[in-house]
Write a protein that holds these residues in place. Structure first.
Motif, PDB file in Angstrom:
ATOM      1  N   UNK A  23      34.625  35.000  46.358  1.00 16.18           N
ATOM      2  CA  UNK A  23      34.026  36.397  46.263  1.00 16.18           C
ATOM      3  C   UNK A  23      34.831  37.544  46.543  1.00 16.18           C
ATOM      4  N   UNK A  24      34.552  38.750  45.914  1.00 15.45           N
ATOM      5  CA  UNK A  24      35.389  39.845  46.145  1.00 15.45           C
ATOM      6  C   UNK A  24      35.601  40.133  47.521  1.00 15.45           C
ATOM      7  N   UNK A  25      34.691  40.097  48.519  1.00 15.60           N
ATOM      8  CA  UNK A  25      34.685  40.175  49.739  1.00 15.60           C
ATOM      9  C   UNK A  25      35.955  39.291  50.484  1.00 15.60           C
ATOM     10  N   UNK A  26      35.900  38.132  50.252  1.00 14.04           N
ATOM     11  CA  UNK A  26      36.860  37.202  50.669  1.00 14.04           C
ATOM     12  C   UNK A  26      38.184  37.509  50.113  1.00 14.04           C
ATOM     13  N   UNK A  27      38.487  37.914  48.965  1.00 14.89           N
ATOM     14  CA  UNK A  27      39.582  38.331  48.485  1.00 14.89           C
ATOM     15  C   UNK A  27      40.031  39.537  49.347  1.00 14.89           C
ATOM     16  N   UNK A  28      39.351  40.626  49.487  1.00 15.98           N
ATOM     17  CA  UNK A  28      39.702  41.807  50.103  1.00 15.98           C
ATOM     18  C   UNK A  28      40.116  41.553  51.753  1.00 15.98           C
ATOM     19  N   UNK A  29      39.300  40.670  52.380  1.00 17.22           N
ATOM     20  CA  UNK A  29      39.644  40.168  53.739  1.00 17.22           C
ATOM     21  C   UNK A  29      40.925  39.481  53.599  1.00 17.22           C
TER      22      UNK A  29
END
Length: 90
Positions: free
Chosen positions: A70-76
């Motif tokens: 998920x994009x959120x996990x990538x950014x984190x």
């Protein structure tokens, strides 16, 4: 504004099936760690960077988007790398 870059026919033919392969690899990363990928908390990453530096490695590539994350996990993940790892190796 979005730009579209036209690729020449066949330019990316070697990438066929790459997404499916990443999906397959995402099931279990054990078979690629530690020889080809670095996973873990900042201490584990820094330790592996130190080992690589002793071997003469001066550059590594950063890939944080594995197997449909998920994009959120990538950014984190990028944020943690930037705040916890980079300051210790700069």
């Amino acid at each position: 504004m979005r730009y579209r870059v036209e690729a020449e026919a066949g330019q990316y033919k070697g990438y066929g099936g790459l997404a499916a392969k990443f999906e397959e690899l995402a099931i279990n990363y054990d078979h690629i760690y530690p020889e080809r990928a670095i996973f873990g908390d900042e201490d584990q990453i820094l330790a592996r960077f130190a080992e690589l530096a002793e071997l003469g490695v001066t550059e590594v590539a950063l890939k944080v988007n594995f197997g449909g994350m998920p994009q959120r996990d990538i950014m984190l993940s990028l944020e943690r790398f930037a705040t916890r790892v980079l300051p210790k190796i700069s």
